[in-house]
Design a protein around this motif. Structure first.
Motif, PDB file in Angstrom:
ATOM      1  N   ALA A  67       0.833  -1.201   0.000  1.00 45.24           N
ATOM      2  CA  ALA A  67       0.000   0.000   0.000  1.00 45.24           C
ATOM      3  C   ALA A  67       0.870   1.254   0.000  1.00 45.24           C
ATOM      4  CB  ALA A  67      -0.924  -0.008   1.212  1.00 45.24           C
ATOM      5  N   LYS A  68       0.291   2.342  -0.483  1.00 48.15           N
ATOM      6  CA  LYS A  68       0.960   3.643  -0.457  1.00 48.15           C
ATOM      7  C   LYS A  68       0.196   4.535   0.508  1.00 48.15           C
ATOM      8  CE  LYS A  68       2.738   3.303  -5.188  1.00 48.15           C
ATOM      9  NZ  LYS A  68       2.749   3.929  -6.550  1.00 48.15           N
ATOM     10  N   GLY A  69       0.659   4.533   1.744  1.00 49.06           N
ATOM     11  CA  GLY A  69      -0.078   5.267   2.769  1.00 49.06           C
ATOM     12  C   GLY A  69      -1.429   4.623   3.008  1.00 49.06           C
ATOM     13  N   ASP A  70      -2.494   5.413   2.862  1.00 46.71           N
ATOM     14  CA  ASP A  70      -3.849   4.891   3.039  1.00 46.71           C
ATOM     15  C   ASP A  70      -4.425   4.305   1.751  1.00 46.71           C
ATOM     16  OD1 ASP A  70      -3.830   5.692   5.693  1.00 46.71           O
ATOM     17  OD2 ASP A  70      -4.671   7.671   5.253  1.00 46.71           O
ATOM     18  N   GLN A  71      -3.679   4.410   0.662  1.00 43.08           N
ATOM     19  CA  GLN A  71      -4.157   3.891  -0.621  1.00 43.08           C
ATOM     20  C   GLN A  71      -3.720   2.436  -0.787  1.00 43.08           C
ATOM     21  OE1 GLN A  71      -2.840   6.082  -4.041  1.00 43.08           O
ATOM     22  NE2 GLN A  71      -3.844   4.706  -5.513  1.00 43.08           N
ATOM     23  N   LEU A  72      -4.690   1.539  -0.837  1.00 41.22           N
ATOM     24  CA  LEU A  72      -4.394   0.113  -0.960  1.00 41.22           C
ATOM     25  C   LEU A  72      -3.815  -0.204  -2.338  1.00 41.22           C
ATOM     26  CD1 LEU A  72      -7.578  -1.496   0.674  1.00 41.22           C
ATOM     27  CD2 LEU A  72      -5.322  -1.174   1.712  1.00 41.22           C
ATOM     28  N   HIS A  73      -3.023  -1.260  -2.389  1.00 43.58           N
ATOM     29  CA  HIS A  73      -2.574  -1.781  -3.673  1.00 43.58           C
ATOM     30  C   HIS A  73      -3.824  -2.276  -4.426  1.00 43.58           C
ATOM     31  CE1 HIS A  73      -0.833  -4.659  -6.528  1.00 43.58           C
ATOM     32  NE2 HIS A  73       0.303  -3.994  -6.397  1.00 43.58           N
ATOM     33  N   PRO A  74      -3.847  -2.161  -5.741  1.00 45.59           N
ATOM     34  CA  PRO A  74      -5.026  -2.608  -6.511  1.00 45.59           C
ATOM     35  C   PRO A  74      -5.453  -4.042  -6.197  1.00 45.59           C
ATOM     36  CG  PRO A  74      -3.572  -1.357  -7.930  1.00 45.59           C
ATOM     37  CD  PRO A  74      -2.853  -1.511  -6.621  1.00 45.59           C
ATOM     38  N   GLN A 134      -4.978  -5.620  -3.299  1.00 48.63           N
ATOM     39  CA  GLN A 134      -5.590  -5.596  -1.974  1.00 48.63           C
ATOM     40  C   GLN A 134      -7.045  -5.148  -2.075  1.00 48.63           C
ATOM     41  OE1 GLN A 134      -2.541  -3.003  -0.219  1.00 48.63           O
ATOM     42  NE2 GLN A 134      -2.078  -4.621   1.279  1.00 48.63           N
ATOM     43  N   GLN A 135      -7.280  -4.127  -2.866  1.00 53.15           N
ATOM     44  CA  GLN A 135      -8.653  -3.653  -3.057  1.00 53.15           C
ATOM     45  C   GLN A 135      -9.500  -4.708  -3.762  1.00 53.15           C
ATOM     46  OE1 GLN A 135     -10.012  -0.605  -1.929  1.00 53.15           O
ATOM     47  NE2 GLN A 135     -11.844  -1.808  -2.449  1.00 53.15           N
ATOM     48  N   THR A 164      -7.383  -7.292 -11.136  1.00 48.63           N
ATOM     49  CA  THR A 164      -6.210  -6.425 -11.035  1.00 48.63           C
ATOM     50  C   THR A 164      -5.399  -6.452 -12.331  1.00 48.63           C
ATOM     51  OG1 THR A 164      -6.109  -6.905  -8.668  1.00 48.63           O
ATOM     52  CG2 THR A 164      -4.161  -5.910  -9.669  1.00 48.63           C
TER      53      THR A 164
END
Length: 216
Positions: free
Chosen positions: A142-149, A151-152, A212
């Motif tokens: 993840a990039k901070g609060d943005q999940l990896h695609p 993960q989402q 993804t």
């Protein structure tokens, strides 16, 4: 009947009726104790006993090495027992517990991480062999609060139940996509076969990887 007991020839004690050169039991014990104490004291004073203790301690201490590697973008330098696995380094030394210890034999994939972009079972990888390597764990996707695609996608497809295998599944799925093995559901299943899901979420896991890969 005579009550007198028969007489036996018993040698007189030393110093009585003549001198004897043979040591008595008492003098023998005393002499032996004194000599033994002197030997032990001499060994301690001379450092022999202490040296032996230090050598024994050094022999019992397992060999260790200093290793530097980049984990999730951060350079880390640690000194570890040469037998330490990458999984134990991550979990026990660095507090990165996302990679799970499932079988600890390389059969379930719960500990999957990326080493220089390639999928590895962390439980079978010795940490000391990774000098200079780049390691990515599930915490680093993840990039901070943005999940990896991916993960989402696991959330979108509801691709987990108990979640124990999920970190390894996601990291392995990222590797599978990077390697280009996403041409069909069958190909995904083949290249994700090293990751075991005891809850049986394989269909949804494949869908998450497909989702993804299609958006890449």
């Amino acid at each position: 009947m005579s009550a007198e007991q028969p007489e036996f020839d018993v040698p007189p004690p030393a110093g009585v009726g003549g001198s004897s050169s043979a040591p008595t039991r008492r003098t023998f014990i005393a002499t032996s104790t004194a000599v033994g104490g002197a030997v032990v004291a001499g060994g301690v004073i001379g450092g022999t006993v202490l040296a032996d203790a230090e050598e024994a301690t050094a022999a019992e201490r397992p060999p260790s090495s200093r290793v530097s590697l980049t984990i999730n973008g951060t350079r880390r330098t640690v000194t570890v027992d040469n037998r330490t696995s990458l999984l134990d380094l991550l979990r026990e030394h660095l507090g990165l517990t996302g990679s799970k210890k499932g079988c600890n034999a390389g059969a379930c994939g719960a500990c999957t991480v990326l080493v220089d972009g390639q999928r590895h079972n962390a439980c079978l990888t010795l940490a000391v062999r990774l000098e200079g390597a780049e390691v990515t764990t599930v915490e680093g996707l993840a990039k901070g609060d943005q999940l990896h695609p991916l993960q989402q996608a696991f959330i979108d497809q509801d691709a987990f139940q108990c979640g124990y295998c999920t970190p390894g599944q996601i990291v392995s799925g990222v590797g599978c996509i990077q390697e280009g093995h996403t041409g069909s559901p069958e190909e995904i299943r083949e290249w994700m076969s090293g990751n075991v899901c005891r809850c049986g979420c394989y269909v949804k896991i494949v869908r998450a990887v497909e989702q993804t890969a299609a958006r890449k």
